[in-house]
Design an enzyme around this catalytic site. Structure first.
Site, mmCIF file in Angstrom:
data_model
loop_
_atom_site.group_PDB
_atom_site.id
_atom_site.type_symbol
_atom_site.label_atom_id
_atom_site.label_comp_id
_atom_site.label_asym_id
_atom_site.label_seq_id
_atom_site.Cartn_x
_atom_site.Cartn_y
_atom_site.Cartn_z
ATOM 1 N N GLU A 32 0.947 -1.253 0.054
ATOM 2 C CA GLU A 32 0.049 -0.072 0.268
ATOM 3 C C GLU A 32 0.619 1.369 0.412
ATOM 4 O OE1 GLU A 32 -3.848 0.364 2.988
ATOM 5 O OE2 GLU A 32 -3.186 1.899 3.345
ATOM 6 N N TYR A 64 -6.575 7.163 -0.132
ATOM 7 C CA TYR A 64 -7.519 8.012 -0.818
ATOM 8 C C TYR A 64 -6.848 8.812 1.013
ATOM 9 C CZ TYR A 64 -11.460 9.465 -3.664
ATOM 10 O OH TYR A 64 -12.600 9.860 -3.564
ATOM 11 N N ALA A 142 -19.754 1.736 4.549
ATOM 12 C CA ALA A 142 -19.147 0.674 2.969
ATOM 13 C C ALA A 142 -19.856 -0.566 2.293
ATOM 14 C CB ALA A 142 -17.708 0.188 3.499
ATOM 15 N N LYS A 182 -20.019 -6.182 4.392
ATOM 16 C CA LYS A 182 -19.704 -5.179 3.179
ATOM 17 C C LYS A 182 -19.173 -7.212 2.223
ATOM 18 C CE LYS A 182 -16.745 -3.392 5.724
ATOM 19 N NZ LYS A 182 -15.559 -2.603 6.401
#
Length: 305
Positions: A32, A64, A142, A182
């Site tokens: 990441e 983000y 989410a 999710k």
């Protein structure tokens, strides 16, 4: 002095070979990054990507910012990775401060840029300490975001999981219920918040399985390059920092090379124990620095393709 049989066997396993000699390299890694703010930071990011790319990661993701503050920079970074490298690029996407239509436009732009993997998150409010408030025309969380993305394009979708419970969750059970929503909405896998002890992950994995969740749960690994910074991040995301870790980093503030060695050793040992427990996928929070993640992967048997 005599030893009971188990202790002799354990000693033999320890002494017969170096600690990581039996690592087969039969695992997957992902990395990441965050979008750079300055030209110097951009050079550092692309240097890190260039160093880690030969390890053939399963994917690389780009974060983000809180409140969607890095939306354009995230898109540009992910699009460039997709265009200029062979790496599968994943874009973080949140539902903070954006309508469903605006998020749909962002998702379309990613799809057109060749991005097929989204890390779908509720996201953090623009100001730290504030309560999350959905956009009036936006997604409430989410799970709804995942559902909306799946309807728009056949993305591969990763979501977040919290072994020590999300700070905003009313209870550990409600957090597990949210994770299940999710995944049921169409997510492929969950990537955990970072943690520092293997038992934390194993307990969470058992809890998740007991809840009827059979999706892949990937542990998120945070090499500690700056202990004070990690303490601050841990406090924000409800991650416990063991007392023994503080003692190991004590006195290393002005010794960056020694701190790197300690950090790599601790993270590699965490991964080795997770590996012994059956884990074969690891997601590294690189903080746009390659050295620690590369060293850890090397110890785990992951070599340049």
């Amino acid at each position: 002095m005599t030893f009971p049989f188990p202790s002799v066997e354990e000693a033999r396993r320890v002494l017969d070979a170096p600690l990581y000699a039996d690592m087969a390299g039969d695992l997957n890694v992902s990395f990441e990054f965050f979008p750079p703010k300055t030209e110097k930071m951009e050079e550092q990011l692309w240097s890190a990507i260039g160093t880690l790319a030969p390890l053939a990661p399963k994917f690389v993701s780009v974060t983000y910012g809180a409140g969607g503050s890095t939306r354009e920079r995230t898109h540009n970074t992910v699009a460039r990775i997709a265009k200029e490298t062979p790496l599968p690029a994943a874009a973080h996407l949140t539902c903070v401060a954006a309508s469903k239509a605006e998020i749909g436009e962002v998702a379309d732009a990613y799809w057109e840029a060749g991005v097929r993997h989204i890390v779908a998150l509720r996201g953090d409010p623009p100001q730290a300490g504030c309560k999350f408030e959905p956009h009036p025309q936006g997604y409430k969380g989410a799970a709804e975001l995942v559902e909306g993305l799946v309807k728009r394009h056949p993305f591969e979708i990763s979501v977040a999981a919290y072994p020590e419970t999300h700070p905003d969750a009313s209870s550990a059970q409600s957090d597990i219920d949210n994770l299940k929503r999710k995944l049921d909405a169409g997510a492929t896998r969950a990537i955990t918040q970072f943690f520092f002890e293997p038992e934390t992950f194993f307990r969470f994995r058992d809890t998740v399985a007991a809840a009827g969740i059979d999706a892949e749960i990937i542990p998120g690994i945070m090499p500690v390059s700056n202990f004070a910074a990690v303490q601050r991040m841990s406090a924000m995301c409800n991650t416990a920092v063991p007392e023994w870790m503080g003692k190991l980093f004590e006195g290393l503030d002005d010794l960056p090379a020694a701190r790197q060695l300690v950090s790599a050793t601790l993270a590699a040992e965490l991964c080795r124990k997770l590996y012994a427990g059956g884990v074969r996928d690891f997601h590294f929070y690189t903080l746009n620095r390659a050295e620690l993640s590369y060293a850890i992967c090397h110890l785990l048997g992951v070599r340049a393709a």
